[in-house]
Design a protein around this motif. Structure first.
Motif, PDB file in Angstrom:
ATOM      1  N   LEU A  65      -6.587   9.130  -3.498  1.00  0.00           N
ATOM      2  CA  LEU A  65      -6.093   8.044  -4.338  1.00  0.00           C
ATOM      3  C   LEU A  65      -5.162   7.171  -3.526  1.00  0.00           C
ATOM      4  CD1 LEU A  65      -5.524  10.366  -7.323  1.00  0.00           C
ATOM      5  CD2 LEU A  65      -6.584   8.142  -7.678  1.00  0.00           C
ATOM      6  N   CYS A  66      -5.404   5.876  -3.570  1.00  0.00           N
ATOM      7  CA  CYS A  66      -4.607   4.923  -2.793  1.00  0.00           C
ATOM      8  C   CYS A  66      -4.129   3.797  -3.699  1.00  0.00           C
ATOM      9  CB  CYS A  66      -5.444   4.357  -1.646  1.00  0.00           C
ATOM     10  SG  CYS A  66      -4.624   3.039  -0.703  1.00  0.00           S
ATOM     11  N   LEU A  67      -2.828   3.571  -3.719  1.00  0.00           N
ATOM     12  CA  LEU A  67      -2.237   2.433  -4.414  1.00  0.00           C
ATOM     13  C   LEU A  67      -1.801   1.429  -3.359  1.00  0.00           C
ATOM     14  CD1 LEU A  67      -0.997   1.049  -6.944  1.00  0.00           C
ATOM     15  CD2 LEU A  67       1.038   2.468  -6.592  1.00  0.00           C
ATOM     16  N   GLU A  68      -2.313   0.211  -3.456  1.00  0.00           N
ATOM     17  CA  GLU A  68      -1.998  -0.768  -2.414  1.00  0.00           C
ATOM     18  C   GLU A  68      -2.032  -2.188  -2.986  1.00  0.00           C
ATOM     19  OE1 GLU A  68      -0.376  -1.999   0.107  1.00  0.00           O
ATOM     20  OE2 GLU A  68      -1.090  -0.282   1.282  1.00  0.00           O
ATOM     21  N   PHE A  69      -1.226  -3.059  -2.387  1.00  0.00           N
ATOM     22  CA  PHE A  69      -1.300  -4.474  -2.731  1.00  0.00           C
ATOM     23  C   PHE A  69      -2.701  -4.988  -2.401  1.00  0.00           C
ATOM     24  CE2 PHE A  69       3.337  -4.086  -1.980  1.00  0.00           C
ATOM     25  CZ  PHE A  69       3.772  -4.513  -3.235  1.00  0.00           C
ATOM     26  N   SER A  70      -3.159  -5.961  -3.199  1.00  0.00           N
ATOM     27  CA  SER A  70      -4.532  -6.393  -3.010  1.00  0.00           C
ATOM     28  C   SER A  70      -4.678  -7.881  -3.318  1.00  0.00           C
ATOM     29  CB  SER A  70      -5.469  -5.541  -3.883  1.00  0.00           C
ATOM     30  OG  SER A  70      -6.795  -5.646  -3.443  1.00  0.00           O
ATOM     31  N   GLN A  71      -5.889  -8.277  -3.703  1.00  0.00           N
ATOM     32  CA  GLN A  71      -6.238  -9.685  -3.913  1.00  0.00           C
ATOM     33  C   GLN A  71      -6.153 -10.035  -5.392  1.00  0.00           C
ATOM     34  OE1 GLN A  71      -7.467 -12.040  -1.493  1.00  0.00           O
ATOM     35  NE2 GLN A  71      -7.272 -13.531  -3.136  1.00  0.00           N
ATOM     36  N   VAL A  72      -5.279 -10.972  -5.755  1.00  0.00           N
ATOM     37  CA  VAL A  72      -5.195 -11.441  -7.143  1.00  0.00           C
ATOM     38  C   VAL A  72      -6.519 -12.089  -7.509  1.00  0.00           C
ATOM     39  CG1 VAL A  72      -4.010 -13.001  -8.730  1.00  0.00           C
ATOM     40  CG2 VAL A  72      -2.702 -11.740  -7.006  1.00  0.00           C
ATOM     41  N   GLN A 110       8.931 -10.751   6.131  1.00  0.00           N
ATOM     42  CA  GLN A 110       7.865 -11.695   6.457  1.00  0.00           C
ATOM     43  C   GLN A 110       6.612 -10.929   6.870  1.00  0.00           C
ATOM     44  OE1 GLN A 110       8.079 -15.128   6.275  1.00  0.00           O
ATOM     45  NE2 GLN A 110       5.883 -15.181   6.703  1.00  0.00           N
ATOM     46  N   TYR A 111       6.795  -9.892   7.692  1.00  0.00           N
ATOM     47  CA  TYR A 111       5.658  -9.054   8.085  1.00  0.00           C
ATOM     48  C   TYR A 111       5.017  -8.396   6.862  1.00  0.00           C
ATOM     49  CZ  TYR A 111       3.276  -4.706   8.945  1.00  0.00           C
ATOM     50  OH  TYR A 111       2.372  -3.688   8.870  1.00  0.00           O
ATOM     51  N   LEU A 112       5.836  -7.870   5.943  1.00  0.00           N
ATOM     52  CA  LEU A 112       5.302  -7.142   4.803  1.00  0.00           C
ATOM     53  C   LEU A 112       4.390  -8.017   3.950  1.00  0.00           C
ATOM     54  CD1 LEU A 112       8.389  -5.012   3.730  1.00  0.00           C
ATOM     55  CD2 LEU A 112       6.332  -4.236   4.904  1.00  0.00           C
ATOM     56  N   ILE A 113       4.766  -9.277   3.729  1.00  0.00           N
ATOM     57  CA  ILE A 113       3.887 -10.129   2.912  1.00  0.00           C
ATOM     58  C   ILE A 113       2.646 -10.550   3.697  1.00  0.00           C
ATOM     59  CG2 ILE A 113       5.787 -10.957   1.466  1.00  0.00           C
ATOM     60  CD1 ILE A 113       5.634 -13.629   2.992  1.00  0.00           C
ATOM     61  N   GLU A 114       2.778 -10.714   5.009  1.00  0.00           N
ATOM     62  CA  GLU A 114       1.606 -11.045   5.821  1.00  0.00           C
ATOM     63  C   GLU A 114       0.626  -9.877   5.875  1.00  0.00           C
ATOM     64  OE1 GLU A 114       2.976 -12.343   9.616  1.00  0.00           O
ATOM     65  OE2 GLU A 114       3.873 -14.193   8.856  1.00  0.00           O
ATOM     66  N   SER A 115       1.158  -8.656   5.922  1.00  0.00           N
ATOM     67  CA  SER A 115       0.291  -7.474   5.986  1.00  0.00           C
ATOM     68  C   SER A 115      -0.559  -7.351   4.731  1.00  0.00           C
ATOM     69  CB  SER A 115       1.131  -6.205   6.188  1.00  0.00           C
ATOM     70  OG  SER A 115       1.921  -5.910   5.041  1.00  0.00           O
ATOM     71  N   ILE A 116      -0.047  -7.841   3.605  1.00  0.00           N
ATOM     72  CA  ILE A 116      -0.820  -7.825   2.365  1.00  0.00           C
ATOM     73  C   ILE A 116      -1.996  -8.790   2.469  1.00  0.00           C
ATOM     74  CG2 ILE A 116      -0.758  -8.361  -0.109  1.00  0.00           C
ATOM     75  CD1 ILE A 116       2.243  -7.549  -0.027  1.00  0.00           C
ATOM     76  N   ARG A 117      -1.764  -9.939   3.078  1.00  0.00           N
ATOM     77  CA  ARG A 117      -2.801 -10.966   3.157  1.00  0.00           C
ATOM     78  C   ARG A 117      -3.972 -10.553   4.038  1.00  0.00           C
ATOM     79  NH1 ARG A 117       0.059 -11.776  -0.256  1.00  0.00           N
ATOM     80  NH2 ARG A 117       1.209 -13.640  -0.887  1.00  0.00           N
ATOM     81  N   VAL A 118      -3.724  -9.749   5.068  1.00  0.00           N
ATOM     82  CA  VAL A 118      -4.804  -9.389   5.990  1.00  0.00           C
ATOM     83  C   VAL A 118      -5.457  -8.054   5.639  1.00  0.00           C
ATOM     84  CG1 VAL A 118      -3.781 -10.723   7.871  1.00  0.00           C
ATOM     85  CG2 VAL A 118      -3.229  -8.287   7.664  1.00  0.00           C
ATOM     86  N   PHE A 119      -4.970  -7.388   4.594  1.00  0.00           N
ATOM     87  CA  PHE A 119      -5.579  -6.120   4.178  1.00  0.00           C
ATOM     88  C   PHE A 119      -6.912  -6.404   3.492  1.00  0.00           C
ATOM     89  CE2 PHE A 119      -6.037  -2.440   1.317  1.00  0.00           C
ATOM     90  CZ  PHE A 119      -5.937  -1.425   2.268  1.00  0.00           C
TER      91      PHE A 119
END
Length: 304
Positions: free
Chosen positions: A220-227, A259-268
């Motif tokens: 099970l993985c909880l992760e930020f994703s694509q709205v 800044q890195y944390l929000i960018e890492s969400i975009r490239v996941f």
């Protein structure tokens, strides 16, 4: 929220996914930057060493506390069982593991008096750094294991476990999610929450999860994703870019890490892409559930 079972996509699409998120065989993404693979983990460690003390506070501020609702729902899906061996990876502050134990105690009160950790081949502080995995793989010495590569995050989690009187029920492991030190088929449930996108090789993390899970075990993985709504995605992107780094500077005196944390969400990888990657690592009954219109997503798969 909804659960959506995915249909297979062709092998060409999967190869495209892996190329996108590992630009060449020697480089990978660090936020929007392209860096040598052997540098990413060091940079990620620096980020989390910097934000460790304020990590949970910043999560509250960035999500307006909604991350707590996501995590509570995540653990309800896990449905803890006192007979299980459970591991939470990239969970250094203990946030998910504490919820797991408290949910377990809610339905099985006797679990709170479980046998303390036994003697083991790891250090008394239950911290382990793998040197030679083939010769030193171990078995868990607790029904609940927290693994994280960052000692600063683990230190925060250990102190919180003492504060919550849970310290004798958790084994803390300092190790890389891509190379877990455990023997094959040791766990019934594997969780990773808001951590996998920071790993260098996402496919290796998922493959390691498959290796250490027992037959019938669940990933099970909880992760930020694509709205999934175009208008909401625009406002969410604007909020992320204009609000989170400045708040990181104010709360943690650290603009760059956030800044890195929000960018890492975009490239996941997006939801369908990541689900296919999980399936490619031999998991079955793979599905996902979007939370808050896809701001975060729960991915699930079984080892059969």
């Amino acid at each position: 929220m909804f659960i959506r079972t995915l249909s297979s996509i062709n092998r060409f699409s999967l190869l495209s996914i892996l190329r996108t998120h590992s630009t060449t065989s020697n480089t990978t993404h660090f936020g929007f930057d392209e860096v040598p693979e052997n540098e990413k983990q060091t940079r990620v460690n620096e980020v989390f060493s910097s934000v460790a003390d304020s990590y949970d506070l910043m999560n509250d501020i960035m999500s307006f506390g909604i991350h707590r609702i996501w995590k509570d729902h995540f653990i309800r899906i896990v449905r803890p069982d006192p007979q299980w061996n459970y591991i939470d990876v990239a969970g250094g502050t203990g946030d998910i593991a504490f919820r797991y134990l408290k949910e377990l105690d809610r339905y099985y009160p006797s679990a709170a008096s479980s046998i303390p950790l036994s003697e083991s081949p790891i250090t008394p502080t239950h911290t382990y750094i793998a040197d030679s995995l083939e010769q030193t793989r171990i078995r868990p010495t607790s029904k609940c294991v927290v693994a994280d590569i960052n000692p600063n995050m683990l230190a925060v989690g250990k102190q919180r476990s003492i504060d919550n009187n849970l310290h004798n029920r958790i084994q803390w492991i300092e190790t890389n999610a891509e190379e877990l030190p455990f023997e094959d088929e040791q766990f019934d449930v594997y969780t990773i929450a808001f951590g996998i996108r920071n790993c260098t090789h996402i496919d290796r993390v998922v493959s390691e999860a498959y290796r250490v899970l027992k037959k019938g075990g669940r990933f099970l993985c909880l992760e930020f994703s694509q709205v999934n709504n175009t208008l909401l995605r625009y406002f969410y992107d604007q909020y992320s870019k204009t609000f989170i780094p400045p708040m990181g500077q104010i709360i943690a005196n650290d603009w760059k890490s956030y800044q890195y944390l929000i960018e890492s969400i975009r490239v996941f990888p997006k939801q369908k892409e990541f689900a296919e990657l999980i399936r490619s690592c031999n998991f079955r009954y793979v599905n996902f559930e979007n939370l808050s219109f896809g701001v975060s997503t729960i991915h699930s798969g079984y080892k059969l």
